[in-house]
Design a protein around this motif. Sequence first.
Motif, PDB file in Angstrom:
ATOM      1  N   PRO A 164       0.823  -1.218   0.000  1.00  0.00           N
ATOM      2  CA  PRO A 164       0.000   0.000   0.000  1.00  0.00           C
ATOM      3  C   PRO A 164       0.854   1.264   0.000  1.00  0.00           C
ATOM      4  CG  PRO A 164       0.062  -0.970   2.189  1.00  0.00           C
ATOM      5  CD  PRO A 164       0.762  -1.934   1.282  1.00  0.00           C
ATOM      6  N   PHE A 165       0.305   2.320  -0.584  1.00  0.00           N
ATOM      7  CA  PHE A 165       0.933   3.632  -0.564  1.00  0.00           C
ATOM      8  C   PHE A 165       0.019   4.601   0.174  1.00  0.00           C
ATOM      9  CE2 PHE A 165       2.946   1.519  -4.134  1.00  0.00           C
ATOM     10  CZ  PHE A 165       4.279   1.879  -3.975  1.00  0.00           C
ATOM     11  N   LEU A 166       0.540   5.780   0.452  1.00  0.00           N
ATOM     12  CA  LEU A 166      -0.213   6.761   1.223  1.00  0.00           C
ATOM     13  C   LEU A 166      -1.549   7.072   0.569  1.00  0.00           C
ATOM     14  CD1 LEU A 166      -0.340   8.699   3.609  1.00  0.00           C
ATOM     15  CD2 LEU A 166       0.853  10.402   2.208  1.00  0.00           C
ATOM     16  N   GLU A 167      -1.560   7.180  -0.769  1.00  0.00           N
ATOM     17  CA  GLU A 167      -2.813   7.519  -1.444  1.00  0.00           C
ATOM     18  C   GLU A 167      -3.867   6.422  -1.315  1.00  0.00           C
ATOM     19  OE1 GLU A 167       0.312   6.628  -4.734  1.00  0.00           O
ATOM     20  OE2 GLU A 167       0.222   7.607  -2.762  1.00  0.00           O
ATOM     21  N   ASP A 168      -3.424   5.192  -1.014  1.00  0.00           N
ATOM     22  CA  ASP A 168      -4.379   4.103  -0.826  1.00  0.00           C
ATOM     23  C   ASP A 168      -5.164   4.247   0.469  1.00  0.00           C
ATOM     24  OD1 ASP A 168      -3.659   2.619  -3.181  1.00  0.00           O
ATOM     25  OD2 ASP A 168      -1.835   1.979  -2.146  1.00  0.00           O
ATOM     26  N   PRO A 186       6.856  -9.831   5.712  1.00  0.00           N
ATOM     27  CA  PRO A 186       7.597  -8.757   6.392  1.00  0.00           C
ATOM     28  C   PRO A 186       7.549  -7.426   5.654  1.00  0.00           C
ATOM     29  CG  PRO A 186       9.082 -10.471   5.540  1.00  0.00           C
ATOM     30  CD  PRO A 186       7.706 -11.004   5.440  1.00  0.00           C
ATOM     31  N   ASP A 187       7.531  -7.446   4.321  1.00  0.00           N
ATOM     32  CA  ASP A 187       7.492  -6.189   3.571  1.00  0.00           C
ATOM     33  C   ASP A 187       6.177  -5.449   3.800  1.00  0.00           C
ATOM     34  OD1 ASP A 187       9.992  -6.731   2.603  1.00  0.00           O
ATOM     35  OD2 ASP A 187       9.313  -7.428   0.635  1.00  0.00           O
ATOM     36  N   LEU A 188       5.066  -6.193   3.829  1.00  0.00           N
ATOM     37  CA  LEU A 188       3.766  -5.565   4.061  1.00  0.00           C
ATOM     38  C   LEU A 188       3.698  -4.968   5.462  1.00  0.00           C
ATOM     39  CD1 LEU A 188       0.875  -4.956   3.137  1.00  0.00           C
ATOM     40  CD2 LEU A 188       0.201  -7.206   4.007  1.00  0.00           C
ATOM     41  N   VAL A 189       4.191  -5.698   6.447  1.00  0.00           N
ATOM     42  CA  VAL A 189       4.174  -5.192   7.823  1.00  0.00           C
ATOM     43  C   VAL A 189       5.011  -3.918   7.926  1.00  0.00           C
ATOM     44  CG1 VAL A 189       4.834  -5.694  10.205  1.00  0.00           C
ATOM     45  CG2 VAL A 189       3.748  -7.471   8.814  1.00  0.00           C
ATOM     46  N   GLU A 190       6.186  -3.945   7.323  1.00  0.00           N
ATOM     47  CA  GLU A 190       7.064  -2.770   7.388  1.00  0.00           C
ATOM     48  C   GLU A 190       6.414  -1.559   6.727  1.00  0.00           C
ATOM     49  OE1 GLU A 190      11.621  -1.421   6.100  1.00  0.00           O
ATOM     50  OE2 GLU A 190      10.871  -3.431   5.618  1.00  0.00           O
ATOM     51  N   ARG A 191       5.807  -1.759   5.537  1.00  0.00           N
ATOM     52  CA  ARG A 191       5.189  -0.637   4.841  1.00  0.00           C
ATOM     53  C   ARG A 191       4.004  -0.085   5.637  1.00  0.00           C
ATOM     54  NH1 ARG A 191       4.774   0.853  -0.403  1.00  0.00           N
ATOM     55  NH2 ARG A 191       7.020   0.502  -0.354  1.00  0.00           N
ATOM     56  N   ALA A 192       3.180  -0.964   6.182  1.00  0.00           N
ATOM     57  CA  ALA A 192       2.028  -0.505   6.961  1.00  0.00           C
ATOM     58  C   ALA A 192       2.477   0.305   8.166  1.00  0.00           C
ATOM     59  CB  ALA A 192       1.183  -1.697   7.400  1.00  0.00           C
ATOM     60  N   HIS A 193       3.501  -0.161   8.847  1.00  0.00           N
ATOM     61  CA  HIS A 193       3.997   0.569  10.011  1.00  0.00           C
ATOM     62  C   HIS A 193       4.572   1.926   9.606  1.00  0.00           C
ATOM     63  CE1 HIS A 193       4.423  -3.319  12.648  1.00  0.00           C
ATOM     64  NE2 HIS A 193       3.171  -2.947  12.467  1.00  0.00           N
ATOM     65  N   GLU A 194       5.205   1.982   8.438  1.00  0.00           N
ATOM     66  CA  GLU A 194       5.698   3.272   7.943  1.00  0.00           C
ATOM     67  C   GLU A 194       4.554   4.254   7.723  1.00  0.00           C
ATOM     68  OE1 GLU A 194       7.771   2.260   4.411  1.00  0.00           O
ATOM     69  OE2 GLU A 194       9.614   1.614   5.430  1.00  0.00           O
ATOM     70  N   LEU A 195       3.379   3.712   7.346  1.00  0.00           N
ATOM     71  CA  LEU A 195       2.200   4.547   7.110  1.00  0.00           C
ATOM     72  C   LEU A 195       1.424   4.823   8.393  1.00  0.00           C
ATOM     73  CD1 LEU A 195       0.895   2.875   3.816  1.00  0.00           C
ATOM     74  CD2 LEU A 195       2.060   5.081   4.029  1.00  0.00           C
ATOM     75  N   GLY A 196       1.928   4.332   9.520  1.00  0.00           N
ATOM     76  CA  GLY A 196       1.261   4.557  10.793  1.00  0.00           C
ATOM     77  C   GLY A 196       0.107   3.615  11.060  1.00  0.00           C
ATOM     78  N   LEU A 197       0.066   2.485  10.357  1.00  0.00           N
ATOM     79  CA  LEU A 197      -1.031   1.533  10.493  1.00  0.00           C
ATOM     80  C   LEU A 197      -0.582   0.295  11.257  1.00  0.00           C
ATOM     81  CD1 LEU A 197      -2.361   1.561   6.817  1.00  0.00           C
ATOM     82  CD2 LEU A 197      -3.272   2.848   8.751  1.00  0.00           C
ATOM     83  N   GLU A 198      -1.503  -0.273  12.031  1.00  0.00           N
ATOM     84  CA  GLU A 198      -1.298  -1.609  12.559  1.00  0.00           C
ATOM     85  C   GLU A 198      -1.634  -2.623  11.467  1.00  0.00           C
ATOM     86  OE1 GLU A 198      -3.458  -2.371  16.112  1.00  0.00           O
ATOM     87  OE2 GLU A 198      -2.585  -0.678  17.214  1.00  0.00           O
ATOM     88  N   VAL A 199      -1.114  -3.834  11.608  1.00  0.00           N
ATOM     89  CA  VAL A 199      -1.432  -4.924  10.681  1.00  0.00           C
ATOM     90  C   VAL A 199      -2.085  -6.046  11.470  1.00  0.00           C
ATOM     91  CG1 VAL A 199      -0.541  -6.635   9.066  1.00  0.00           C
ATOM     92  CG2 VAL A 199       0.492  -4.359   9.160  1.00  0.00           C
ATOM     93  N   CYS A 200      -3.310  -6.377  11.082  1.00  0.00           N
ATOM     94  CA  CYS A 200      -4.001  -7.525  11.659  1.00  0.00           C
ATOM     95  C   CYS A 200      -4.325  -8.501  10.534  1.00  0.00           C
ATOM     96  CB  CYS A 200      -5.276  -7.100  12.373  1.00  0.00           C
ATOM     97  SG  CYS A 200      -4.958  -6.119  13.868  1.00  0.00           S
ATOM     98  N   CYS A 201      -4.389  -9.773  10.869  1.00  0.00           N
ATOM     99  CA  CYS A 201      -4.603 -10.763   9.813  1.00  0.00           C
ATOM    100  C   CYS A 201      -5.591 -11.831  10.267  1.00  0.00           C
ATOM    101  CB  CYS A 201      -3.280 -11.394   9.374  1.00  0.00           C
ATOM    102  SG  CYS A 201      -2.251 -11.982  10.714  1.00  0.00           S
TER     103      CYS A 201
END
Length: 517
Positions: A164-168, A186-201
Amino acid sequence: MMNDMGMRFAAHRGVVNVDAGIRENTLASFRAAVEAKADLVELDVRLTADGSVVVLHDPDMLRVWGDPRRIDSVTLRELRDGWGDADQRIPTLEEVLTAVHGSGSRLLIDMDDEAFAAPALDVVMRCGMGREVEWCGALEAMRIIRGADADAIIWMPWSEAELPFLEDVETLRPQVLNAPHLAVGPDLVERAHELGLEVCCWTVDDEVQARHLAGIGVDGITSNRLAAIRESAHSFDVDHEENESERDERAFAVARLIAQDAAELVRESADEYRTHVHGKATPADLVTDLDGLIERLVRQALRAQFPEIPIVGEEMGGDEPECGDCWFLDPLDGSINYANGLPWFSFSLALVRDGSEPIVGAVIDPIGWRVITARRGYGAWAEGQRVTIPERAIDASDPLQGTVVAVELDNQSAWRGLNGIFGRLSERYCTLRVPGSGTASVFGIALGRGVGTLIGHFGPVDHFAGVLIVHEAGGVIMDMSGRETLNPRNSGFLASRDRRCAGALAQVWHEALSELE
């Protein structure tokens, strides 16, 4: 939002206990989840015919309640007729909110239709529980919730291969990215955290996978097995590096889960993906939309779970490494059967080490679409039960007499020696069958389907998984020279129930080839 242990755990439709008569999405299951100290209690909402918001996952009541009526065809009053115990019936959302209020567990309200969003939010606000509720489900539904409540905690659905990107996320402004667990790497978790989001699955029911997800930093897990999965996730040691045996164990679990998802897609597809069919190497070598769809989804999951392992697939190719691990995938083995409406095709996924040793295999059985798996040295398995080749009576004088042997063609053609094999087996009252899926014909030996299978040329994407399953079930794999092997590359091979039958078939094959010289 996380608890002091760093992760949150959601009880999927409450804590269900079939033996105790506690069904999903009931007040009883939600109270059990609160008692189990679930951080969140996940539930599904729908509307009755008179617009009441009730808690039910399916559009009809058949699976859970034995009633074939659609929930939107009955009023709440009709739904209540004949129901005594309030804890063991379809509850309203208001009843659930009242039961969970102030318990310390938050509600996670899921919906698959935007039409449910406004009515559900209205009930929550009337009950004054906006701060005890979080929301997930269809993207359009989440947009309606956000438009009506700027402070709502929203779980944005995400199942894309791309990060995901910020515009998403900037319009919806979610707090959580909610993804199927096989898509979470790991890439998805890292990107989400960069966007300030938690990741739940969702929905994680395997302990090995739970530990892995904790290790890559996910913030929450939804599970049908709350206590076991929570304990497994918390057992992760941040200083421990996954070793080869542990990775093989996880690969075995992931392969099974991927195959289950593929089987579900096959079950649901009916004729939907037969629309576009075309030939590849020849007009008899067909590929359908379902082949491509399954391969794309499997590759997405494998890249997320094992980004370091190359993938070689039937439809999209790939480069096999000179050494190390490699996944081999055939998303739909027997495509010509599928394209022609014959319900005999399969799926094959194998993890192979150093090009020669199958470590993990997973296939789909065309009978019932159940998943069969194997791990080297740990046996073959189907639905939690160990698979061993069934015993059968064999003619004392000839192990092939009165038996069935499967054979697969080279697309539409007989391979070298096959005509001679047919003649020799016929003379011994042994019947040949051409089912049309090499994968299914090979692993079928492990399930007691015939005494042997003959394949004119070994294909890694088609056969490695089946070869491993037969071996782990107690069967025999031989190449054309009669050598037992799990890697019959550059050769034809046979799979058989035992060495006596294998030897007899190898001799027939040898004689048929000798006749051609």
